[in-house]
Design a protein around this motif. Structure first.
Motif, PDB file in Angstrom:
ATOM      1  N   GLU A 180     -71.675  -8.267  52.628  1.00 10.54           N
ATOM      2  CA  GLU A 180     -72.409  -7.034  53.011  1.00 10.54           C
ATOM      3  C   GLU A 180     -73.418  -7.359  54.122  1.00 10.54           C
ATOM      4  N   ARG A 181     -74.183  -8.437  53.908  1.00  5.91           N
ATOM      5  CA  ARG A 181     -75.232  -8.763  54.927  1.00  5.91           C
ATOM      6  C   ARG A 181     -74.562  -9.124  56.248  1.00  5.91           C
ATOM      7  N   ALA A 182     -73.455  -9.863  56.142  1.00  6.19           N
ATOM      8  CA  ALA A 182     -72.767 -10.248  57.393  1.00  6.19           C
ATOM      9  C   ALA A 182     -72.336  -8.992  58.148  1.00  6.19           C
ATOM     10  N   ARG A 183     -71.814  -8.000  57.352  1.00  8.97           N
ATOM     11  CA  ARG A 183     -71.407  -6.748  58.018  1.00  8.97           C
ATOM     12  C   ARG A 183     -72.596  -6.118  58.744  1.00  8.97           C
ATOM     13  N   ALA A 184     -73.756  -6.102  58.062  1.00  6.20           N
ATOM     14  CA  ALA A 184     -74.960  -5.496  58.674  1.00  6.20           C
ATOM     15  C   ALA A 184     -75.292  -6.239  59.978  1.00  6.20           C
ATOM     16  N   ILE A 185     -75.280  -7.580  59.888  1.00  6.53           N
ATOM     17  CA  ILE A 185     -75.614  -8.371  61.103  1.00  6.53           C
ATOM     18  C   ILE A 185     -74.664  -8.007  62.234  1.00  6.53           C
ATOM     19  N   ALA A 186     -73.385  -7.911  61.876  1.00 10.48           N
ATOM     20  CA  ALA A 186     -72.387  -7.630  62.923  1.00 10.48           C
ATOM     21  C   ALA A 186     -72.673  -6.281  63.570  1.00 10.48           C
ATOM     22  N   LEU A 187     -72.961  -5.270  62.716  1.00  8.16           N
ATOM     23  CA  LEU A 187     -73.207  -3.924  63.282  1.00  8.16           C
ATOM     24  C   LEU A 187     -74.415  -3.957  64.220  1.00  8.16           C
ATOM     25  N   VAL A 188     -75.484  -4.631  63.767  1.00 11.51           N
ATOM     26  CA  VAL A 188     -76.697  -4.705  64.612  1.00 11.51           C
ATOM     27  C   VAL A 188     -76.350  -5.395  65.930  1.00 11.51           C
ATOM     28  N   ALA A 189     -75.659  -6.537  65.787  1.00  7.79           N
ATOM     29  CA  ALA A 189     -75.306  -7.292  67.007  1.00  7.79           C
ATOM     30  C   ALA A 189     -74.494  -6.411  67.953  1.00  7.79           C
ATOM     31  N   ALA A 190     -73.551  -5.646  67.390  1.00  7.60           N
ATOM     32  CA  ALA A 190     -72.709  -4.775  68.238  1.00  7.60           C
ATOM     33  C   ALA A 190     -73.593  -3.794  69.000  1.00  7.60           C
ATOM     34  N   GLY A 191     -74.493  -3.126  68.251  1.00 10.68           N
ATOM     35  CA  GLY A 191     -75.367  -2.146  68.916  1.00 10.68           C
ATOM     36  C   GLY A 191     -76.157  -2.811  70.041  1.00 10.68           C
ATOM     37  N   VAL A 192     -76.796  -3.943  69.697  1.00  9.32           N
ATOM     38  CA  VAL A 192     -77.628  -4.618  70.714  1.00  9.32           C
ATOM     39  C   VAL A 192     -76.763  -4.996  71.916  1.00  9.32           C
ATOM     40  N   GLN A 193     -75.565  -5.471  71.600  1.00  6.99           N
ATOM     41  CA  GLN A 193     -74.683  -5.938  72.684  1.00  6.99           C
ATOM     42  C   GLN A 193     -74.387  -4.806  73.668  1.00  6.99           C
ATOM     43  N   VAL A 194     -74.081  -3.642  73.111  1.00  7.14           N
ATOM     44  CA  VAL A 194     -73.732  -2.527  74.019  1.00  7.14           C
ATOM     45  C   VAL A 194     -74.912  -2.236  74.945  1.00  7.14           C
ATOM     46  N   VAL A 195     -76.125  -2.224  74.323  1.00  2.00           N
ATOM     47  CA  VAL A 195     -77.309  -1.898  75.141  1.00  2.00           C
ATOM     48  C   VAL A 195     -77.461  -2.932  76.264  1.00  2.00           C
ATOM     49  N   LEU A 196     -77.404  -4.200  75.861  1.00  2.00           N
ATOM     50  CA  LEU A 196     -77.674  -5.253  76.853  1.00  2.00           C
ATOM     51  C   LEU A 196     -76.618  -5.233  77.973  1.00  2.00           C
ATOM     52  N   VAL A 197     -75.363  -5.111  77.571  1.00  6.28           N
ATOM     53  CA  VAL A 197     -74.315  -5.167  78.605  1.00  6.28           C
ATOM     54  C   VAL A 197     -74.443  -3.983  79.564  1.00  6.28           C
ATOM     55  N   SER A 198     -74.729  -2.798  78.979  1.00  2.00           N
ATOM     56  CA  SER A 198     -74.849  -1.659  79.920  1.00  2.00           C
ATOM     57  C   SER A 198     -76.066  -1.874  80.828  1.00  2.00           C
ATOM     58  N   TRP A 199     -77.111  -2.510  80.293  1.00  2.99           N
ATOM     59  CA  TRP A 199     -78.278  -2.806  81.151  1.00  2.99           C
ATOM     60  C   TRP A 199     -77.833  -3.737  82.292  1.00  2.99           C
ATOM     61  N   ILE A 200     -77.080  -4.775  81.902  1.00  2.37           N
ATOM     62  CA  ILE A 200     -76.620  -5.726  82.947  1.00  2.37           C
ATOM     63  C   ILE A 200     -75.798  -4.969  84.001  1.00  2.37           C
ATOM     64  N   THR A 201     -74.891  -4.136  83.519  1.00  3.05           N
ATOM     65  CA  THR A 201     -74.027  -3.404  84.465  1.00  3.05           C
ATOM     66  C   THR A 201     -74.885  -2.550  85.384  1.00  3.05           C
ATOM     67  N   TRP A 202     -75.880  -1.904  84.773  1.00  4.23           N
ATOM     68  CA  TRP A 202     -76.753  -1.034  85.590  1.00  4.23           C
ATOM     69  C   TRP A 202     -77.423  -1.887  86.668  1.00  4.23           C
ATOM     70  N   ILE A 203     -77.858  -3.085  86.288  1.00  8.81           N
ATOM     71  CA  ILE A 203     -78.542  -3.929  87.293  1.00  8.81           C
ATOM     72  C   ILE A 203     -77.540  -4.308  88.395  1.00  8.81           C
ATOM     73  N   VAL A 204     -76.357  -4.766  87.961  1.00  5.64           N
ATOM     74  CA  VAL A 204     -75.366  -5.199  88.974  1.00  5.64           C
ATOM     75  C   VAL A 204     -75.075  -4.036  89.934  1.00  5.64           C
TER      76      VAL A 204
END
Lengths: 238, 494, 1011, 103
Positions: free
Chosen positions: B30-54
């Protein structure tokens, strides 16, 4: 080797040999054209060696110049053990005894060799800074010691609780990752150790890596080397 | 605070993924699932930020790891192309994570799924960002082992054999690639793409090096003759895994081939290579579609459809080779890359919804699924939309790439590639609409469909609709691709 | 974002939004779904309506879009787009009602209505898209959205139909894609008023452009069901009725035609297209498709399949119009887009109602369905007549425009195609109407359901939309002169003058001399026959009365109509409603006479249409344009043929005997007297006699007239039934009249004299024939035989041309008019005319003899015209000549003076005396030879009737055989060859083979490095 | 033919031999061994390339690459062996079952 595996058919055999000989010829041609003069990277390693915090150029390249490769390499190792563990059907570590009986010669050998191996591992770890050596070599020796101890029955695999095993496995990688991230707080890039901190950081990483690598190798051996006891009869779907 | 993080973004994104992966290893399901979901959310934000910068600064973002610079250290470079691929990974990855959260019963046998998945995601990110051919080898290995681990995680007989077949071929591919890296290092002395672009010269060693690298990667991208490991692996894996494999993992090695061919100016280095890849691509399209049409099992059919669609990707090389000016070369290259993106979205949706359908119907065989659209309308509808994008009909992303391919084929005068694209679309229509007709038909015995929770029905729909959206609003992605591809081709065309 | 752009945005997005809402609503919420559907269609219609209103006010168009692939994927507002969008939107509104009623018991309604909305959305998208790329995107979206509707029922046939549809549509789409991209690569593709091909390109890339044009037409041609790619439309008829109605009659197929229109008008432009020389092959293909589809339609017994083939034909009308390329033709094609939509959607709705309410799906099952659902079948009949092109309904307007456009473009063959296809349309549509109204209905249909839920008509939801579209369809025709009508709107697009595209001129009515004569005749005779026919009993009496009134109104309108289109309208109305009178009476064999009459009439109509078209190009009068038009002889020939059929000229008279014989009692007089003489009026009015001499045509007409006169007399006098004798007598009388017209043609000075002479002759013959028929009626059905015989004698004498009778005056007037002929004709006629007079006397004697011998036991109480009325008719016949004294016409006055003189009397008496003596001799001769044999065997069979019967039976053969048993399509295993690839694949999958392949490929690439 | 070239040729030869083993030998263990032989071949090439630098210490970069390569191939081989063991325990097969139907 069980003989029920039929010899590879002759036609297939010949074709494969033919193709591979041709490939060899072409590879040989390519290899022979390799320019024998130095291409200049070696020199830049030398003059940056002082600021890398380590004297041995290989360790410098491994842990400083191309530290990122090593980070991912450790990740691969951790990933391998995770993969192996994910293949185990029940629970984390097999609880069954490894060796059916205590073999007197083996237990004597273990009692002599294991302390020696731990000592050598420590030396290798320390020597890596100046001479060939380092975390990987030390780790593998520790792993060998662990396997020996387990095989000889002195230690039953359930000795360490699964949680602790997992932590030890992961600690090396996590420490390396943390060490890589710290420079970022000092407005430096990933893995850009501050000059004065380079040496201690590398040593810190190396020690924890040794333990992790050792444990990873032991766990790999134990978990997939479980004995063929009766409940493991082939094909019973548990 | 933000301006502190901004220069370090690539490293942070990677670090987040690696941390999450190792944390997921240590904790229960269960906790691993939670970590994965959080990581996914953060990842989307960060990558779109990177794309915006590029996009914002409209330049290539070079991030030197360890501060040593190219010949000595390793750089992470993020240009338009890698930004797009990262965005694709983030989007599909996020949807797959959400889907898997709903898909897996929280029993123990899948506890390590999350860490394997996050390692795979990290490997993909590192691969798209890396600018060093040896570092790419390590990323490829990381990718392979996590992928095989995910394939074999279900533990069934077929999955294990598929995993074995996959790891043997993948490792063989990696080693051939490594031999190529060795040869290239031997002849040029550098490992970084930008330096290679300047220093590479046409001599037997470099040629052999490139050849080996390309063959290794072709094996990992499962182009036609070497596709034997893909169908069993993708069909027998668990649904989210097969979606990730088809949509992302295969694109990783294709991306490297794309960069290699541009950095080494492949079509001049090895004269017939680009055309060979094009021909193999066409064979893949035809062979894959024919096989997909005759398959009896849904996931096997979708897997063969991947084999076919991969063929499309490789059509860009002969077109770039045939292009006489930069514009047509850029058009051809962006066609291929856009197809990679749209196929990623559509195929991801298709595999996820196939998983839902198999879970609902209880069997993977096609004839058991007759009349599905009446009982499970949303999965059937999602499959149809994804199918539409596969066939390349206008409202979908597939159409945009088909359009670009055909126009570049016409502009370069090599019109037969356009013929292959169009015929491929029709062949794809054969097996897609065979299944849709099956869904709309009425089966022999009434079909009972198990109740499936909302998450695993809605998630694929979101992905499928996204593939339609980029069909209509595809221009931003193309604007992102054009400058990057232009700089790459400019180097090549000098 | 101006209001116009907002409206444009709403117009395109509203259907999609309502589709999404409908999908989310799920299956059970019927009411909300209906409301959403309704609202969606209403909003879209009003938005598109606003666009139309804005353009109508002369406002400028606008456009908006998002950049995609170097294009802008955008929408625009222009006249061409708005007309199609408005059509799709309004018909969607109508079809929503119909579909809700129709789908009440079918499953998967959410899916159905959702995709339905998407289809309309993409159709409107196609209409309003601003360039070829956006049009292509909506075009393929339409393909996708239509597939689930075609395969909606989920049955084996539906899936198979869906598969065929997809196969065609996707291949078409693929070809179109290549064409569009190639064009885009060359720089074209945007929609610009006169074509967007870069100017220099035409001569440099002409072959490429032709290839592109071919691809674009092929791509759009699939949906427009052009010949090779039409197979999917009949196969898609497995879809539920609303789908066939809206999509396969309007949205989908019209999208193809609209695409072709955009390609020809806005992408290539007319000049570029004709410069490339691509339009003619397209026109030929369209023409061929029209004929092919109509012929195939004949064979279909399934109603929807027959309508599908009819749609294929009609679509090719539009493509033909576009391909002809002249402004009028294109305007007509675009107008036909709207007209056909309204008419065809009505027919498909009816097919749906028939299938739903009374479970009829085959034409052969349609007998008497008109009794069961009169309103629905009335709408169907109107729509069918419109499709055939019978004025005044909408179909005729666009056919008229097409014909004129073709002529304007200097081509005549489209006229032939139009004529042929009108005949073919009639041959496969009229039987459906005939069966519906004249067939014997099933017993259970007959009794009105007193109780129980089964209403007599279909459910309201089904029938109202039906009536709405039928009404709209038939109103648009006559109202086409209005600004907002599709014809005017289309002519504004192409810049054609609306005078040409709208058939009916502003001042169509004019009363000239012959007109007045014919008007008097028509009014009197129709009055008498109506009076006697009114109390006809039988359960079809209302139907009979309606047809009677329509025929009367047709003939009266005919008299005053001077404008060709108006004349044609009334002529058609009279001819068609006469069928009702002929086929009505139970005495006739099962519709035999009616069908023969109808075949000839339809043929005549088609020829007349072609003839009138030739003369009405340009603004001045018909005869003037005909005289100096390049196809003058063709025009005259067609006129003669068309009216020849009506007046029973030699060779085409086979319908007359059986028609008069089986005409309902009392109506025979009107038919013989007025209906047939309309032909003469037509000839007089439209032949360009007065201006130029036509010696060639003159001689042909005179000889034809003479042959007819003699032939009629010869055959007639041996007939066994009085009505057949009368039929032949009118044939011979009309023959004489044509002689007069021929004379007028040959010599233009003689023309006015000839016209007035023929006029008199016409009126006199009308009265006489009416009297004879009335008398025969009395002889047959009432016991006062004593009254009838003198009337017959009186009328007979008049006809024979006894002195002091109108017949004499008419003959003398005629002789006068023949005076101007060149020498050798004059002498020849002096001999022949008396012969005809002898013939007439023979016929009259025969009539007298037959009515003398008839035994009164056949009497029935059926309608008996009052003896007084008939007698008055006979008197009128006798003395019209004298009455005409008052006519200021010099020729007539001279003729009358001669008649009074002694020599004149003798001259007239001579043929009468010879005639009587010949008859008596024949009678005596016959009695001796065949002591026992009845008189009948003397009757000489008429060869032409044999020929017509033979042709008729051939037509019967065409009647669809019982549909061959639909053999179960064996479920095709996937292609056997594909299975072998399966084995090959599994072999390929094995590790050793695969890995050797890896090594092989590695070697191959390394070898490449050597090159 | 300098000493380095001999090692390079040896490396190339071993690579082909390893590939041969992978391709032809049916037993899974043989295939994994073949893979290891190929790995070692590449490392041999790398090390001999490092040696071409004049002076006592060879070029460090190839050595680092070799070290990383070794660790990675160890990890990969470990996982393959675990997988082979799992397949053996599950199905008793030691070769890639070409015959199973739903391959």
């Amino acid at each position: 080797m069980p003989n029920n595996i039929e010899r590879p058919r002759r036609a297939q055999h010949i074709v494969a040999v033919g193709l591979l000989v041709a490939v060899f010829v072409l590879l040989a041609r390519a290899v022979l054209y390799i320019p024998m003069h130095d291409t200049g990277v070696a020199s830049s390693i030398q003059d940056n060696l002082q600021i890398s915090g380590v004297l041995n150029p290989v360790t410098a390249v491994l842990l400083n110049f191309r530290g990122y490769d090593t980070l991912l390499e450790i990740a691969v190792l951790v990933l391998a053990i995770i993969g192996v563990l994910s293949l185990q059907r029940e629970g984390m570590l097999a609880s069954g005894r490894l060796a059916p009986f205590a073999d007197p010669a083996l237990s004597l050998l273990t009692r002599i060799l294991v302390p020696m191996m731990i000592l050598i591992a420590g030396y290798l770890l320390w020597a890596g800074e100046k001479a060939p050596g380092g975390a990987f070599q030390a780790g593998s020796i520790l792993g060998a010691a662990g396997v020996l101890v387990t095989l000889s029955g002195h230690v039953r695999p359930g000795w360490l609780s699964p949680a602790i095993v997992k932590i030890i496995i992961a600690v090396g990688f996590v420490v390396f990752l943390v060490a890589a991230i710290i420079p970022m707080f000092f407005d430096k890039n990933l893995l850009e150790y501050p000059l004065h901190l380079a040496k201690p950081l590398i040593i810190l990483i190396e020690t924890w890596l040794t333990f992790s690598i050792g444990m990873i190798l032991v766990t790999m051996f134990i978990s997939s080397a479980a004995p063929i006891t009766d409940d493991y009869v082939r094909g019973d779907a548990t | 605070m933000l301006d502190l993080i901004q220069p370090q973004l690539p490293a942070i994104t990677l670090a987040v993924l690696l941390f999450a992966a190792s944390a997921a290893f240590l904790v229960r399901f269960e906790r691993a699932r939670a970590i994965a979901l959080v990581a996914a959310g953060v990842q989307v934000v960060l990558v779109s930020w990177i794309t915006w910068i590029v996009v914002g600064q409209d330049r290539v973002w070079v991030y030197t790891i360890g501060g040593w610079g190219a010949p000595l250290g390793i750089d992470l470079t993020i240009d338009g192309v890698s930004a797009v691929m990262m965005l694709l990974t983030a989007v599909v990855g996020c949807v797959v994570t959400v889907y898997s959260a709903g898909y897996f019963p929280p029993k123990d046998s899948y506890r390590l799924f999350w860490s394997l998945w996050l390692f795979l995601w990290a490997a993909l990110f590192a691969l798209f960002a890396s600018n060093d051919i040896f570092n790419l080898y390590v990323c490829l290995e990381l990718l392979t082992i996590s992928a095989v681990g995910l394939v074999a995680i279900s533990g069934e007989r077929a999955a294990l054999f598929a995993g074995m077949r996959y790891i043997l071929s993948a490792l063989a591919g990696s080693l051939i690639y490594l031999f190529g890296v060795a040869l290239v290092y031997a002849s040029t002395g550098v490992l970084d793409f930008d330096l290679l672009a300047t220093q590479v010269s046409i001599d037997p060693t470099t040629q052999a090096g490139l050849a080996l690298m390309v063959i290794g990667l072709l094996l990992k991208t499962a182009l036609f003759p070497m596709h034997f490991w893909l169908p069993p692996a993708h069909a027998n894996a668990v649904a989210p895994v097969s979606a990730v494999l088809s949509a992302l993992v295969v694109k990783g090695s294709f991306y490297i081939i794309f960069k290699l061919m541009h950095v080494f100016t492949g079509h001049e280095m090895i004269p017939g290579l680009a055309e060979l890849m094009g021909i193999l691509g066409v064979c893949a399209i035809i062979w894959g579609s024919v096989q997909a049409f005759t398959q009896k099992r849904l996931k096997m059919m979708v897997a063969y459809s991947t084999v076919a669609q991969i063929g499309y990707l490789f059509l860009l090389f002969p077109l770039v080779a045939a292009a006489d000016d930069i514009q047509t070369a850029v058009l051809a290259a962006s066609a291929g890359l856009f197809h990679a993106v749209s196929h990623g979205l559509a195929k991801g949706a298709m595999f996820l919804t196939a998983g839902t359908i198999v879970k609902a119907v209880g069997s993977d065989r096609l004839e058991d699924m007759a009349g599905l659209s009446r009982l499970a309308p949303i999965p059937a509808f999602t499959f149809a939309i994804a199918g539409v994008s596969m066939v390349g009909l206008p409202p979908s992303g597939g159409f945009v790439s088909k359009w670009l391919y055909v126009s570049s084929a016409i502009e370069t005068g090599a019109w037969w590639w356009a013929g292959a694209v169009v015929v491929g679309g029709l062949l794809a229509a054969l097996y897609i609409f065979k299944v849709i007709a099956l869904f709309m038909g009425s089966g022999k015995e009434p079909l009972q469909v198990g109740v499936s929770n909302r998450v695993i029905t809605i998630a694929p729909l979101v992905l499928a609709l996204m593939s339609l959206v980029i069909g209509v609003f595809g221009q931003p992605i193309l604007d992102l691709l054009y400058p990057a591809v232009e700089s790459l081709t400019a180097g090549m065309m000098r | 974002m101006s209001l116009l752009q907002l409206a444009l945005m709403i117009a395109v997005s509203a259907p999609w939004v309502s589709a999404i809402i409908i999908f989310c609503l799920g299956e059970t919420r019927h009411r909300t779904r209906f409301v959403i559907g309704l609202m969606g269609s209403a909003v879209t219609t009003s938005a598109v309506g606003y666009l139309g209103y804005h353009l109508a006010q002369g406002g400028a168009g606008t456009s908006l879009g998002i950049p995609l692939l170097g294009f802008t994927f955008g929408l625009t507002v222009d006249r061409l787009g708005v007309i199609f969008a408005l059509l799709a939107a309004t018909l969607w509104l109508v079809t929503t009602f119909y579909a809700t009623g129709y789908m009440s018991h079918l499953k998967d309604k959410a899916r159905f209505f959702g995709f339905f909305a998407i289809c309309v959305g993409s159709a409107i998208g196609i209409a309003l898209s601003s360039n070829l790329l956006s049009l292509f995107i909506f075009y393929e979206a339409l393909t996708l959205a239509t597939y689930p509707l075609v395969a909606h029922k989920g049955s084996q046939a539906a899936i198979k139909g869906g598969r065929t549809y997809l196969a065609y549509a996707l291949t078409g789409g693929a070809v179109l894609l290549v064409g569009v991209v190639w064009l885009h690569a060359l720089g074209g593709g945007a929609f610009v008023a006169s074509g967007s091909i870069p100017v220099g390109l035409l001569d440099t890339h002409s072959t490429q452009l032709t290839a592109i044009f071919a691809m674009l037409i092929a791509g759009f041609g699939v949906k427009a069901a052009l010949f090779p790619a039409h197979g999917w439309l009949p196969a898609a008829m497995v879809a539920p009725a609303p789908v066939s109605a809206l999509l396969h009659a309007v949205a989908v197929v019209k999208a193809g035609v609209f695409g072709i229109a955009r390609v020809i008008l806005d992408v290539f432009g007319i000049e570029a297209a004709s410069a490339l020389g691509v339009l003619d092959p397209l026109a030929l293909l369209a023409g061929f498709t029209i004929i092919y589809a109509s012929v195939k339609a004949l064979k279909q017994d399934d109603i929807k399949k027959r309508l599908a083939y009819s749609t294929i034909g009609q679509l090719s009308y539009m493509v033909l119009g576009l391909a002809i390329g002249t402004p009028i033709a294109i305007a007509a094609a675009l107008a036909h887009l709207v007209h056909h939509a309204l008419l065809k959607i009505t027919m498909f709705f009816t097919a749906g109602v028939l299938a739903e309410e009374v479970k009829i799906t085959r034409v052969s099952e349609m007998d008497g369905v008109g009794r069961r659902m009169p309103l629905t079948m009335l709408a169907f009949s109107l729509a069918a007549l419109g499709i055939i092109g019978i004025p005044p309904i909408a179909g005729f307007v666009s056919k008229w425009g097409l014909g004129l456009g073709a002529l304007e473009g200097g081509q005549v063959w489209p006229l032939a195609v139009l004529a042929a296809s009108s005949v073919l349309n009639a041959v496969y549509l009229l039987p459906m109407i005939g069966r519906a109204w004249f067939g014997t209905p099933k017993p259970e249909w007959m009794n009105r359901p007193e109780q129980g839920s089964k209403r007599f008509e279909g459910s309201r939801l089904l029938v109202l939309p039906l009536l709405l579209t039928a009404g709209l369809g038939s109103l648009i025709g006559p109202l086409s002169f209005m600004e907002v009508s599709p014809t005017r709107w289309a002519s504004a697009i192409t810049g054609a003058s609306s005078a040409m595209t709208v058939p009916w001129r502003s001042a169509p009515f004019l009363l000239d001399a012959t007109g007045t004569l014919f008007l008097i005749l028509a009014c009197v005779v129709w009055l008498v026959s109506a009076f006697s026919a009114w109390h006809v009993e039988g359960q079809h009496r209302w139907r009979f009365r309606i047809f009677l009134l329509m025929a009367a109104c047709g003939s009266i309108g005919l008299a005053v109509a001077h404008d060709p289109a108006m004349f044609y309208t009334f002529y058609a109305m009279m001819a068609l409603s006469a069928y009702g009178l002929i086929a009505h009476s139970d005495r006739a064999p099962q519709g035999g006479a009616g069908r023969v009459y109808m075949t000839y009439t339809v043929l005549g109509e088609a020829l007349l249409l072609a003839a009138l078209l030739i003369g009405s190009l340009g603004t001045d009068s018909f005869t003037a344009t005909l005289v100096d038009s390049p196809w003058r002889d063709l025009g005259i020939g067609l006129l003669l043929a068309a009216f020849g059929i009506k007046i029973g000229a030699i060779g085409v008279h086979a319908w007359m005997p059986s028609a008069y014989d089986s005409a309902a009692s009392g109506v025979g007089a009107a038919l013989a007297g007025v209906a047939s003489s309309a032909g003469i009026i037509g000839l007089i009015r439209f032949l360009p006699g007065g201006a130029v001499d036509f010696p060639g045509w003159g001689s042909i007409v005179i000889s034809a007239g003479l042959v007819a006169a003699l032939f009629g007399a010869l055959i007639g006098s041996t007939q066994a039934r009085t009505r057949r004798v009368l039929a032949y007598s009118s044939m011979s009388q009309f023959g004489i009249m044509t002689v007069g017209i021929g004379a007028g043609l040959a010599n233009s000075q003689v023309w006015p004299v000839a016209v007035s002479a023929v006029g008199i002759y016409l009126v006199h013959h009308g009265f006489a024939k009416a009297a004879l028929f009335g008398a025969d009626e009395i002889v047959l059905h009432s016991n006062t035989k004593r009254w009838a015989l003198p009337v017959i004698a009186l009328a007979g004498l008049a006809l024979a041309g006894m002195p002091l009778t109108s017949g004499a005056i008419a003959k003398l007037a005629l002789k006068e008019s023949l005076g101007g002929l060149p020498g050798q004709w004059k002498t020849f006629l002096d001999v022949m005319l008396p012969l005809t007079a002898i013939g007439t006397t023979l016929l009259m004697a025969r009539v007298l003899q037959l009515s003398w011998r008839v035994d009164p036991k056949q009497r029935g109480r059926s309608a008996t015209p009052s003896a007084v009325a008939v007698a008055s008719l006979a008197v009128l016949a006798f003395f019209t000549g004298m009455l005409l004294w008052v006519m200021p016409d010099p020729a007539v006055q001279k003729a009358v003076e001669k008649a009074l003189g002694l020599y004149g009397v003798l001259d007239l008496m001579l043929p009468f005396v010879i005639g009587v003596s010949v008859f008596v001799a024949a009678l005596v001769f016959v009695r001796q030879r065949a002591k026992s044999g009845p008189l009948a065997n003397l009757c000489i069979p008429d060869p032409f009737i044999r020929a017509t019967e033979y042709v008729d039976t051939a037509l019967i053969i065409h009647r669809p055989k019982a549909a061959e048993s639909g053999r179960e399509p064996k479920n095709r295993r996937p292609l056997p060859s594909l299975d072998r690839t399966n084995i090959a694949e599994s072999y390929l999958l094995t590790w050793p083979v695969a890995s050797t392949l890896i090594a092989g490929l590695l070697l191959l690439v390394l070898v490449l490095t050597l090159l | 033919m300098t000493q380095i070239e001999i090692y390079l040729l040896a490396g190339a030869a071993m690579f082909c031999i390893g590939l041969y083993g992978l391709v032809v030998r049916p037993h899974l263990l043989h295939k994994v061994m073949g893979l290891n032989v190929m790995a070692v071949a590449v490392f041999l090439v790398l090390v001999s390339v490092a040696r071409r630098v004049p002076g006592p210490t060879p070029d460090a970069l190839p050595h680092a690459m070799v070290l990383t390569g070794i660790v990675v191939s160890v990890a990969a081989t470990a996982y393959s062996l675990a997988l082979i063991k799992r397949i053996y325990t599950e199905t008793g097969a030691v070769t890639l079952q070409e015959t199973d139907d739903d391959a």
